[in-house]
Design a protein around this motif. Structure first.
Motif, PDB file in Angstrom:
ATOM      1  N   ALA A 144       6.515  16.071   1.760  1.00 19.20           N
ATOM      2  CA  ALA A 144       7.685  15.988   0.527  1.00 19.20           C
ATOM      3  C   ALA A 144       6.864  15.361  -0.677  1.00 19.20           C
ATOM      4  N   VAL A 145       6.045  14.404  -0.324  1.00 15.62           N
ATOM      5  CA  VAL A 145       5.547  13.326  -1.380  1.00 15.62           C
ATOM      6  C   VAL A 145       4.054  13.814  -1.939  1.00 15.62           C
ATOM      7  N   LYS A 146       4.162  14.149  -2.808  1.00 18.08           N
ATOM      8  CA  LYS A 146       2.736  14.490  -3.691  1.00 18.08           C
ATOM      9  C   LYS A 146       1.902  13.507  -3.817  1.00 18.08           C
ATOM     10  N   ASN A 147       2.422  12.458  -4.831  1.00 15.38           N
ATOM     11  CA  ASN A 147       1.543  11.156  -4.920  1.00 15.38           C
ATOM     12  C   ASN A 147       2.549  10.212  -5.512  1.00 15.38           C
ATOM     13  N   ILE A 148       2.023   8.751  -5.608  1.00 16.68           N
ATOM     14  CA  ILE A 148       2.922   8.110  -6.620  1.00 16.68           C
ATOM     15  C   ILE A 148       1.949   7.525  -7.506  1.00 16.68           C
ATOM     16  N   GLU A 149       2.512   7.196  -8.526  1.00 23.08           N
ATOM     17  CA  GLU A 149       1.534   6.660  -9.660  1.00 23.08           C
ATOM     18  C   GLU A 149       2.166   5.604 -10.376  1.00 23.08           C
ATOM     19  N   THR A 150       1.199   4.669 -10.671  1.00 17.80           N
ATOM     20  CA  THR A 150       1.742   3.547 -11.516  1.00 17.80           C
ATOM     21  C   THR A 150       1.768   3.561 -12.885  1.00 17.80           C
ATOM     22  N   ILE A 151       2.729   3.243 -13.544  1.00 16.45           N
ATOM     23  CA  ILE A 151       3.050   3.444 -14.948  1.00 16.45           C
ATOM     24  C   ILE A 151       3.164   2.171 -15.517  1.00 16.45           C
ATOM     25  N   GLU A 152       2.486   1.451 -16.383  1.00 15.41           N
ATOM     26  CA  GLU A 152       2.513   0.102 -17.014  1.00 15.41           C
ATOM     27  C   GLU A 152       3.598   0.275 -18.192  1.00 15.41           C
ATOM     28  N   ASP A 153       4.366  -0.598 -18.301  1.00 15.38           N
ATOM     29  CA  ASP A 153       5.462  -0.741 -19.320  1.00 15.38           C
ATOM     30  C   ASP A 153       5.351  -2.278 -19.891  1.00 15.38           C
ATOM     31  N   HIS A 154       6.147  -2.334 -20.912  1.00 17.83           N
ATOM     32  CA  HIS A 154       6.175  -3.803 -21.572  1.00 17.83           C
ATOM     33  C   HIS A 154       7.060  -4.622 -20.624  1.00 17.83           C
ATOM     34  N   ASP A 155       7.538  -4.489 -19.516  1.00 14.54           N
ATOM     35  CA  ASP A 155       8.536  -5.293 -18.586  1.00 14.54           C
ATOM     36  C   ASP A 155       7.740  -5.282 -17.367  1.00 14.54           C
ATOM     37  N   GLY A 156       6.615  -4.745 -17.046  1.00 12.51           N
ATOM     38  CA  GLY A 156       5.981  -4.499 -15.764  1.00 12.51           C
ATOM     39  C   GLY A 156       5.538  -3.290 -15.195  1.00 12.51           C
ATOM     40  N   ASN A 157       5.432  -3.296 -13.969  1.00 11.70           N
ATOM     41  CA  ASN A 157       5.019  -1.863 -13.380  1.00 11.70           C
ATOM     42  C   ASN A 157       6.242  -0.858 -12.786  1.00 11.70           C
ATOM     43  N   ALA A 192      15.772   6.036   4.113  1.00 10.16           N
ATOM     44  CA  ALA A 192      15.065   4.582   4.219  1.00 10.16           C
ATOM     45  C   ALA A 192      14.718   4.249   5.676  1.00 10.16           C
ATOM     46  N   ILE A 193      15.572   4.788   6.525  1.00 13.73           N
ATOM     47  CA  ILE A 193      15.206   4.319   8.112  1.00 13.73           C
ATOM     48  C   ILE A 193      14.234   5.502   8.413  1.00 13.73           C
ATOM     49  N   GLU A 194      14.176   6.790   8.117  1.00 15.01           N
ATOM     50  CA  GLU A 194      13.292   7.606   8.328  1.00 15.01           C
ATOM     51  C   GLU A 194      11.829   7.094   7.746  1.00 15.01           C
ATOM     52  N   LEU A 195      11.807   6.811   6.537  1.00 14.15           N
ATOM     53  CA  LEU A 195      10.470   6.304   6.073  1.00 14.15           C
ATOM     54  C   LEU A 195      10.118   5.066   6.855  1.00 14.15           C
ATOM     55  N   PHE A 196      10.929   4.137   7.069  1.00 10.84           N
ATOM     56  CA  PHE A 196      10.477   2.721   7.731  1.00 10.84           C
ATOM     57  C   PHE A 196       9.993   3.131   9.293  1.00 10.84           C
ATOM     58  N   LYS A 197      10.806   4.213   9.831  1.00  9.24           N
ATOM     59  CA  LYS A 197      10.530   4.574  11.230  1.00  9.24           C
ATOM     60  C   LYS A 197       9.025   5.414  11.204  1.00  9.24           C
ATOM     61  N   GLN A 214       0.497   9.888   2.286  1.00 10.19           N
ATOM     62  CA  GLN A 214      -0.141  10.402   3.577  1.00 10.19           C
ATOM     63  C   GLN A 214       0.816  10.655   4.567  1.00 10.19           C
ATOM     64  N   LEU A 215       1.659   9.868   4.866  1.00 14.26           N
ATOM     65  CA  LEU A 215       2.951  10.075   6.186  1.00 14.26           C
ATOM     66  C   LEU A 215       3.998  11.054   5.842  1.00 14.26           C
ATOM     67  N   MET A 216       4.147  11.538   4.251  1.00 18.58           N
ATOM     68  CA  MET A 216       5.320  12.274   4.189  1.00 18.58           C
ATOM     69  C   MET A 216       4.736  13.461   3.083  1.00 18.58           C
ATOM     70  N   SER A 217       3.373  13.887   3.436  1.00 15.55           N
ATOM     71  CA  SER A 217       2.802  14.879   2.729  1.00 15.55           C
ATOM     72  C   SER A 217       3.640  16.220   2.465  1.00 15.55           C
ATOM     73  N   ASP A 237       0.821  -1.093  -0.071  1.00 22.30           N
ATOM     74  CA  ASP A 237      -0.096  -0.125  -0.167  1.00 22.30           C
ATOM     75  C   ASP A 237       0.811   1.293   0.008  1.00 22.30           C
ATOM     76  N   ALA A 238       1.980   1.243  -0.549  1.00 26.90           N
ATOM     77  CA  ALA A 238       2.840   2.192  -0.432  1.00 26.90           C
ATOM     78  C   ALA A 238       2.337   3.474  -1.342  1.00 26.90           C
ATOM     79  N   ASP A 239       1.569   3.280  -2.469  1.00 22.48           N
ATOM     80  CA  ASP A 239       0.944   4.309  -3.066  1.00 22.48           C
ATOM     81  C   ASP A 239       0.226   5.168  -2.218  1.00 22.48           C
ATOM     82  N   ASN A 240      -0.590   4.696  -1.252  1.00 25.81           N
ATOM     83  CA  ASN A 240      -1.181   5.699  -0.326  1.00 25.81           C
ATOM     84  C   ASN A 240      -0.717   5.890   0.921  1.00 25.81           C
ATOM     85  N   ILE A 241       0.194   5.264   1.576  1.00 26.20           N
ATOM     86  CA  ILE A 241       0.580   5.525   2.814  1.00 26.20           C
ATOM     87  C   ILE A 241       1.847   6.432   2.577  1.00 26.20           C
ATOM     88  N   ILE A 242       2.666   6.302   1.815  1.00 23.89           N
ATOM     89  CA  ILE A 242       3.752   7.112   1.955  1.00 23.89           C
ATOM     90  C   ILE A 242       3.325   8.639   1.499  1.00 23.89           C
TER      91      ILE A 242
END
Length: 158
Positions: free
Chosen positions: A38-51, A139-144, A33-36, A26-31
């Motif tokens: 700094a982080v505006k949003n997370i979007e998923t872009i499909e490509d031929h190899d995956g996400n 990474a530690i900051e986000l995890f905590k 929310q918790l880091m508003s 649920d990173a697209d939602n929680i990050i």
């Protein structure tokens, strides 16, 4: 191209399943929310190899965006492998950074987040210790942040 490998273990007071669900599934939602601030949003872009996940930062933040390629997510074993493939943090010296992250339960009810980071450089460039430290600290900051949210909300992500 050179590769510098760095390992890191982060201990949490929250069980592995909950933190994996929040941080990975649920990173697209929680990050955002918790880091508003700094982080505006997370979007998923499909490509031929995956996400590809594009993390967009708020206006005025030093970074505009980051793109991560998701190689695989193993829900059962709580493992994710992805690479940072685009964004200002790569600069001229880094081609990409690969991450292999595994969440393991601890006997005390908490967990350990085990990370292997591989910094793939352009040419014979050398990754500076302060670059690795900055990446590790973020990474530690986000995890905590996620851990604190889960501790404050014991019924979230159960």
């Amino acid at each position: 191209m050179g590769v510098t490998t760095y390992t890191q273990d982060i201990v949490a007071q929250v069980d592995a399943n909950r933190i994996f669900k929040a941080l990975v599934l649920d990173a697209d939602n929680i990050i955002p929310q918790l880091m508003s601030q700094a982080v505006k949003n997370i979007e998923t872009i499909e490509d031929h190899d995956g996400n590809i996940k594009k993390m967009n930062f708020v206006e005025g933040y030093p970074i505009k965006y980051l793109k991560h390629k998701i190689h695989f997510i193993d829900d059962k074993n709580m493992i994710i492998k992805y690479s940072l493939i685009e964004g200002e943090v790569l600069g001229e010296n880094l081609e990409h950074i690969s991450y292999y992250i595994r969440f393991e339960e601890c006997e005390n009810g908490g967990c350990i987040c085990k990370t292997i980071s591989e910094y793939h450089t352009n040419g014979n460039c050398i990754v500076k210790e302060e670059e690795i430290k900055e990446d590790r600290d973020k990474a530690i900051e986000l995890f905590k942040l996620v851990e604190a949210y889960l501790l404050a909300n014991p019924f979230a992500y159960v």
